[in-house]
Design an enzyme around this catalytic site. Structure first.
Site, PDB file in Angstrom:
ATOM      1  N   GLY A 152       2.065  80.137  62.675  1.00  0.00           N
ATOM      2  CA  GLY A 152       1.629  78.742  62.662  1.00  0.00           C
ATOM      3  C   GLY A 152       1.186  78.330  61.276  1.00  0.00           C
ATOM      4  O   GLY A 152       0.742  79.151  60.474  1.00  0.00           O
ATOM      5  N   ARG A 153       1.316  77.059  60.991  1.00  0.00           N
ATOM      6  CA  ARG A 153       0.898  76.545  59.687  1.00  0.00           C
ATOM      7  C   ARG A 153       0.326  75.151  59.899  1.00  0.00           C
ATOM      8  O   ARG A 153       0.907  74.322  60.585  1.00  0.00           O
ATOM      9  CB  ARG A 153       2.071  76.495  58.712  1.00  0.00           C
ATOM     10  CG  ARG A 153       1.700  75.949  57.348  1.00  0.00           C
ATOM     11  CD  ARG A 153       2.900  75.882  56.409  1.00  0.00           C
ATOM     12  NE  ARG A 153       3.301  77.192  55.933  1.00  0.00           N
ATOM     13  CZ  ARG A 153       4.417  77.809  56.310  1.00  0.00           C
ATOM     14  NH1 ARG A 153       5.223  77.232  57.184  1.00  0.00           N
ATOM     15  NH2 ARG A 153       4.733  78.998  55.827  1.00  0.00           N
ATOM     16  N   GLY A 154      -0.839  74.893  59.326  1.00  0.00           N
ATOM     17  CA  GLY A 154      -1.474  73.583  59.430  1.00  0.00           C
ATOM     18  C   GLY A 154      -1.704  72.988  58.067  1.00  0.00           C
ATOM     19  O   GLY A 154      -1.198  73.475  57.050  1.00  0.00           O
TER      20      GLY A 154
ATOM     21  N   ALA B  86      -4.498  75.699  56.605  1.00  0.00           N
ATOM     22  CA  ALA B  86      -4.483  77.146  56.812  1.00  0.00           C
ATOM     23  C   ALA B  86      -3.158  77.596  57.387  1.00  0.00           C
ATOM     24  O   ALA B  86      -2.341  76.799  57.839  1.00  0.00           O
ATOM     25  CB  ALA B  86      -5.628  77.550  57.744  1.00  0.00           C
TER      26      ALA B  86
ATOM     27  N   ASP C 188     -10.902  66.883  65.531  1.00  0.00           N
ATOM     28  CA  ASP C 188      -9.434  66.828  65.506  1.00  0.00           C
ATOM     29  C   ASP C 188      -8.874  67.206  66.874  1.00  0.00           C
ATOM     30  O   ASP C 188      -7.979  68.047  66.989  1.00  0.00           O
ATOM     31  CB  ASP C 188      -8.893  67.753  64.417  1.00  0.00           C
ATOM     32  CG  ASP C 188      -7.424  67.446  64.081  1.00  0.00           C
ATOM     33  OD1 ASP C 188      -6.966  66.333  64.426  1.00  0.00           O
ATOM     34  OD2 ASP C 188      -6.748  68.296  63.490  1.00  0.00           O
TER      35      ASP C 188
END
Length: 628
Positions: free
Chosen positions: A20-22, A25, A145
């Site tokens: 995962g990538r946000g 992070a 969020d």
């Protein structure tokens, strides 16, 4: 960032593939070699990891998130930092967070087709989110969020809210939601105060949850637009449609809950997550709903929409409407005649004059709003740092914001006098005159400069060591002690210092673990049942042999095969147990019969020979003498 992360973090976490990538992070699947379990490892992006300020905030927020322990919140197991040397020789500190690895899918994937969810399923998801928010808000943490992509559903249907605390690493909760003119968060779920860059509190999370509930019920978010700015503007100025206007099977009671949670003014929303959850459950169960009717929200929305119309918008509307809107005369015809050219010129002249006046007036009002004159009240050039003693983080942020000051939250500091979580110090100090808009650094108490020894009784040696390190303590000596069968071999019997004792951080704690031996007691004299129970409690085998005994009660242990002392677990002990002795019959005495007139006994015969002879034949002798 992937190339800069070591393959093993903190000597125990193996870093696997990127999952995962946000915005801030990256998340990798990982494996904890010490506890033999799969985990998720989150690290900052490389560009943010080089910022010392961001590192400090990430560390602080990671610690806050780790304190959350709720079944609907993804658990944080560990935090740490890894020092990475780049190809250029520079050393970078990379903070990381080790979290619970949740198998399942996000709510976003459920909504990817644009179809609404069944009402019961939608409510169940939101109830889980509200349970997590109720707990986190009570602990003083605002998520900021909430969106479908941050909510996981496990294969069993459990709800897991992710990314607690990470959204707050960009800025403190009381800070605005903008940084370098970029809105932090997802536009479709921003609260109006977030879109305006105002203070954020727990009710902002409830607004985002209302957006989530709206989308689950209708298949689309409450506001959509060509850009994030357009969507944010709608959050501020427009009242959303009721869900039933899009999905007719949504009951009116659910419309009321959704519209109350999406109120523009946070004072009109639910006071907390518990109230919203109670109203939501009442709506689906046919109970009493506290939220106002849908019509009430429509009137409020119309008033709000009217209030946000700016002078510039009015001027634009005037220009678009043209002269007809001004009431100026127009060219007309009466019968077959027409207005004279001079009259037409005069009419056009008045039309243009009124239009120019309207535009000039609108422009003048706009200029005055954007450029206040000296007569417009202005905030004071300086203000005093307000009194903050006894306030928690939310209270301090509110007080500083009301004083037109910006809070800068420092790392917690130990204090033996100030309760944990309350204000300790400010820089500049309380009462100091400072410029309006300046920053005030504030620190809060982390409690006494001591930690409590965790209770690790019954845990394995490795598990206990991990728990001690997680509490900020070290593992000291490991000693063995004989224990009964209630404690497995090499499990912890107790610690020194004892569990719940307050000690300084970093204190070495001795672990006393169960040895493979037990202490065999003296069992002679006990009953067979009591002795057997003692042996079984010590994880020892029992073998019974019996022997008759007239001196002890039947069932009494007379002997044991091993004397009292240390023996190995699992060994068999033989018990000699008394049984009832057989009954003994004594022989009857023997007697010699004599005739009447017997002249003597064998004793007499042995005493005197003559007499004996007479004795053996006393009758006959006498008779002989008489005959002679």
């Amino acid at each position: 960032m992937v190339d800069e992360i070591p393959r093993v973090l903190a000597g125990r976490y193996e870093v696997g593939e990127l999952i995962g990538r946000g915005g801030m992070a990256e998340v990798h699947i990982g494996y904890d070699n010490r506890l033999s379990r799969t985990v998720a490892i989150k690290v900052l992006r490389s560009d943010l990891a080089k910022d010392p300020t961001f590192q400090a905030r990430f560390r602080r927020e990671a610690q806050s998130a780790a304190a959350l322990n709720h079944p609907s919140i993804v658990s944080v197991y560990d935090t740490g930092e890894e020092h990475v040397v780049s190809a250029s020789g520079n050393t970078t500190t990379v903070p990381f967070i080790v979290m619970e690895y949740v198998e399942g899918h996000t709510v976003r994937s459920l909504l990817s087709g644009g179809d609404p969810l069944p009402i019961d399923e939608a409510v169940e998801i939101v109830v889980g989110v509200l349970s997590a928010l109720e707990y986190s808000h009570r602990e003083g943490i605002v998520h900021r969020d909430i969106k479908p992509g941050n909510i996981m559903l496990t294969p069993t249907g459990a709800v897991k809210v992710m990314d607690f605390g990470i959204a707050r690493a960009m800025a403190d909760s009381a800070a605005t939601m903008t940084q370098t003119h970029a809105v932090v968060g997802t536009a479709q779920y921003l609260s109006p105060e977030q879109a305006r860059g105002e203070v954020v509190d727990a009710r902002s999370d409830l607004y985002s949850t209302g957006c989530l509930l709206f989308e689950l019920l209708t298949g689309r978010p409450p506001f959509q637009g060509d850009s994030a700015v357009a969507v944010a503007y709608q959050h501020v100025s427009e009242t959303p449609r009721s869900p039933s206007a899009i999905t007719p099977d949504v009951p009116e009671s659910l419309d009321r809950v959704v519209l109350k949670s999406l109120a523009k003014d946070r004072e009109d929303r639910y006071a907390d997550a518990a109230h919203m959850r109670a109203d939501l459950l009442a709506a689906v169960r046919g109970g009493h709903v506290e939220a106002p009717t849908v019509a009430a929200w429509g009137l409020a929305g119309a008033a709000a929409a009217t209030a946000v119309t700016t002078p510039m918008q009015a001027a634009t509307a005037t220009r678009m409407m043209g002269p007809a809107a001004t009431g100026a005369p127009t060219t007309t015809s009466a019968g077959t005649g027409t207005v004279e050219p001079e009259e037409r010129r005069k009419s056009r002249w008045w039309v243009w004059l009124l239009a120019v006046i309207a535009v000039a007036a609108a422009a003048g009002i706009t200029w005055m709003l954007l450029n206040p004159t000296d007569e417009t009240p202005t905030p004071a050039a300086t203000t005093a740092v307000p009194e903050l003693a006894g306030l928690d983080q939310n209270g301090v942020r509110t007080a500083l914001t009301e004083a037109q000051l910006n809070p800068n939250i420092l790392d917690p500091v130990p204090s033996d006098t100030v309760p944990e979580g309350q204000f300790v110090s400010a820089d500049p100090a309380v009462g100091t005159e400072v410029e309006v808009g300046s920053s005030v650094s504030v620190a809060f108490s982390s409690g006494p400069n001591a930690v409590a020894v965790p209770d690790v009784t019954g845990q394995s040696q490795d598990q206990a060591a991990a728990a001690l390190r997680a509490a900020g303590l070290e593992v000291g000596q490991v000693t063995e002690e004989n224990a009964d069968a209630s404690v497995d071999v090499r499990d912890v019997i107790r610690t020194d210092p004892a569990a719940k004792a307050s000690v300084a951080p970093g204190t070495a704690v001795t672990l006393v673990i169960a040895s493979p031996n037990v202490d065999l007691p003296e069992l002679v004299g006990q009953s067979e049942d009591a002795a057997s129970e003692v042996l079984r409690s010590l994880d020892l085998g029992v073998r019974i042999e019996t022997t008759p005994s007239g001196d002890f009660e039947p069932g009494t242990v007379l002997e044991q095969s091993r004397p009292a002392g240390v023996v190995k677990r699992g060994e068999t002990i033989t018990l000699i147990v008394a049984t009832e002795a057989p009954e003994t019959v004594a022989p009857e005495p023997t007697e010699t019969a004599t005739e009447p007139g017997d002249g003597g006994t064998p004793t007499d015969a042995g005493t005197d020979g003559n007499t004996g002879n007479n004795g053996r034949g006393n009758g006959r002798g006498n008779d002989g003498d008489n005959g002679g």
